[in-house]
Design a protein around this motif. Structure first.
Motif, PDB file in Angstrom:
ATOM      1  N   TRP A  97      -8.310 -18.900   3.788  1.00 27.01           N
ATOM      2  CA  TRP A  97      -8.630 -18.979   2.362  1.00 27.01           C
ATOM      3  C   TRP A  97      -8.875 -17.624   1.709  1.00 27.01           C
ATOM      4  CZ3 TRP A  97      -7.390 -23.618   0.953  1.00 27.01           C
ATOM      5  CH2 TRP A  97      -7.434 -24.632   1.894  1.00 27.01           C
ATOM      6  N   GLY A  98      -8.834 -16.542   2.462  1.00 24.02           N
ATOM      7  CA  GLY A  98      -9.070 -15.241   1.847  1.00 24.02           C
ATOM      8  C   GLY A  98      -8.940 -14.109   2.849  1.00 24.02           C
ATOM      9  N   LEU A  99      -9.046 -12.891   2.332  1.00 26.62           N
ATOM     10  CA  LEU A  99      -8.942 -11.726   3.185  1.00 26.62           C
ATOM     11  C   LEU A  99      -9.677 -10.547   2.588  1.00 26.62           C
ATOM     12  CD1 LEU A  99      -6.068  -9.386   2.832  1.00 26.62           C
ATOM     13  CD2 LEU A  99      -6.076 -11.356   1.343  1.00 26.62           C
ATOM     14  N   SER A 100      -9.896  -9.581   3.441  1.00 27.89           N
ATOM     15  CA  SER A 100     -10.451  -8.295   3.046  1.00 27.89           C
ATOM     16  C   SER A 100      -9.687  -7.232   3.809  1.00 27.89           C
ATOM     17  CB  SER A 100     -11.949  -8.232   3.399  1.00 27.89           C
ATOM     18  OG  SER A 100     -12.436  -6.936   3.215  1.00 27.89           O
ATOM     19  N   CYS A 101      -9.385  -6.141   3.157  1.00 30.29           N
ATOM     20  CA  CYS A 101      -8.733  -5.022   3.810  1.00 30.29           C
ATOM     21  C   CYS A 101      -9.088  -3.759   3.041  1.00 30.29           C
ATOM     22  CB  CYS A 101      -7.215  -5.197   3.862  1.00 30.29           C
ATOM     23  SG  CYS A 101      -6.392  -3.897   4.834  1.00 30.29           S
ATOM     24  N   PHE A 102      -9.220  -2.671   3.759  1.00 29.81           N
ATOM     25  CA  PHE A 102      -9.486  -1.378   3.136  1.00 29.81           C
ATOM     26  C   PHE A 102      -8.792  -0.320   3.959  1.00 29.81           C
ATOM     27  CE2 PHE A 102     -12.800  -2.359   6.147  1.00 29.81           C
ATOM     28  CZ  PHE A 102     -12.944  -1.187   6.892  1.00 29.81           C
ATOM     29  N   ARG A 103      -8.770   0.889   3.442  1.00 28.64           N
ATOM     30  CA  ARG A 103      -8.163   1.986   4.181  1.00 28.64           C
ATOM     31  C   ARG A 103      -9.232   2.621   5.066  1.00 28.64           C
ATOM     32  NH1 ARG A 103      -6.520   8.034   3.266  1.00 28.64           N
ATOM     33  NH2 ARG A 103      -5.973   8.387   5.444  1.00 28.64           N
ATOM     34  N   GLY A 104      -8.996   2.577   6.361  1.00 32.66           N
ATOM     35  CA  GLY A 104      -9.858   3.251   7.315  1.00 32.66           C
ATOM     36  C   GLY A 104      -9.076   4.372   7.983  1.00 32.66           C
ATOM     37  N   GLY A 105      -9.705   5.064   8.885  1.00 32.24           N
ATOM     38  CA  GLY A 105      -9.014   6.050   9.703  1.00 32.24           C
ATOM     39  C   GLY A 105      -8.741   7.387   9.069  1.00 32.24           C
ATOM     40  N   PHE A 128      -7.626  -5.788   8.679  1.00 32.09           N
ATOM     41  CA  PHE A 128      -7.625  -7.046   7.940  1.00 32.09           C
ATOM     42  C   PHE A 128      -8.690  -7.972   8.505  1.00 32.09           C
ATOM     43  CE2 PHE A 128      -3.334  -5.543   7.106  1.00 32.09           C
ATOM     44  CZ  PHE A 128      -3.157  -5.859   5.766  1.00 32.09           C
ATOM     45  N   LYS A 129      -9.522  -8.514   7.632  1.00 32.52           N
ATOM     46  CA  LYS A 129     -10.487  -9.568   7.947  1.00 32.52           C
ATOM     47  C   LYS A 129      -9.970 -10.806   7.237  1.00 32.52           C
ATOM     48  CE  LYS A 129     -12.878  -6.198   9.637  1.00 32.52           C
ATOM     49  NZ  LYS A 129     -12.293  -5.641  10.826  1.00 32.52           N
ATOM     50  N   LEU A 130      -9.692 -11.873   7.971  1.00 33.24           N
ATOM     51  CA  LEU A 130      -8.859 -12.950   7.465  1.00 33.24           C
ATOM     52  C   LEU A 130      -9.454 -14.330   7.732  1.00 33.24           C
ATOM     53  CD1 LEU A 130      -5.896 -13.355   6.372  1.00 33.24           C
ATOM     54  CD2 LEU A 130      -5.198 -13.448   8.759  1.00 33.24           C
ATOM     55  N   PHE A 132       0.847  -1.196   0.000  1.00 33.15           N
ATOM     56  CA  PHE A 132       0.000   0.000   0.000  1.00 33.15           C
ATOM     57  C   PHE A 132       0.877   1.239   0.000  1.00 33.15           C
ATOM     58  CE2 PHE A 132       0.983  -0.940   4.332  1.00 33.15           C
ATOM     59  CZ  PHE A 132       1.085   0.288   4.978  1.00 33.15           C
ATOM     60  N   GLY A 133       0.269   2.371  -0.271  1.00 33.50           N
ATOM     61  CA  GLY A 133       1.005   3.626  -0.323  1.00 33.50           C
ATOM     62  C   GLY A 133       0.446   4.658   0.631  1.00 33.50           C
TER      63      GLY A 133
END
Length: 119
Positions: free
Chosen positions: A110-118, A105-107, A92-93
């Protein structure tokens, strides 16, 4: 919230934080890599070691490496010999270092989800 980076990891398969998951964060500059810090997810789900390094984050690219397969094997989960997610690398940048960048991170194995919060 202060500028910098925070990381929170939840094992969504169990609904619990991923306490003990090993991870590290590095700064990428050209072909060079600089280790910022390494450690484990705490009992509250946060990567506490980052709070000690908030001043070192400059505009640029970074990578978080999460030892997913080792974490799930330590939890007693049977994984294939060659796991689907072994060491997960998330690049990420940072552009505006006056802002806070939270990576939730939601992990699963077998997979994951991540987004920019804050923001």
């Amino acid at each position: 919230m202060n500028a910098g980076i925070s990381i929170h990891v939840v094992d969504v398969a169990t609904g619990k934080v991923a306490e003990g998951l090993a991870l590290s964060i590095e700064r990428l500059t050209g072909t060079n890599r600089e280790l910022i810090c390494a450690g484990q997810i705490a009992a509250n789900g946060l990567f506490a070691e980052l709070s000690e390094h908030s001043a070192v984050f400059e505009s640029g690219h970074y990578e978080v490496s999460l030892d997913v397969a080792d974490f799930y094997r330590a939890q007693g989960q049977q994984l294939p010999r060659v796991p689907f997610l072994d060491v997960l690398v998330y690049r990420f940048g940072l552009d505006d270092t006056q802002q806070h960048y939270h990576l939730p991170f939601k992990l699963t194995a077998w997979g994951l989800s991540c987004f920019r919060g804050g923001a």
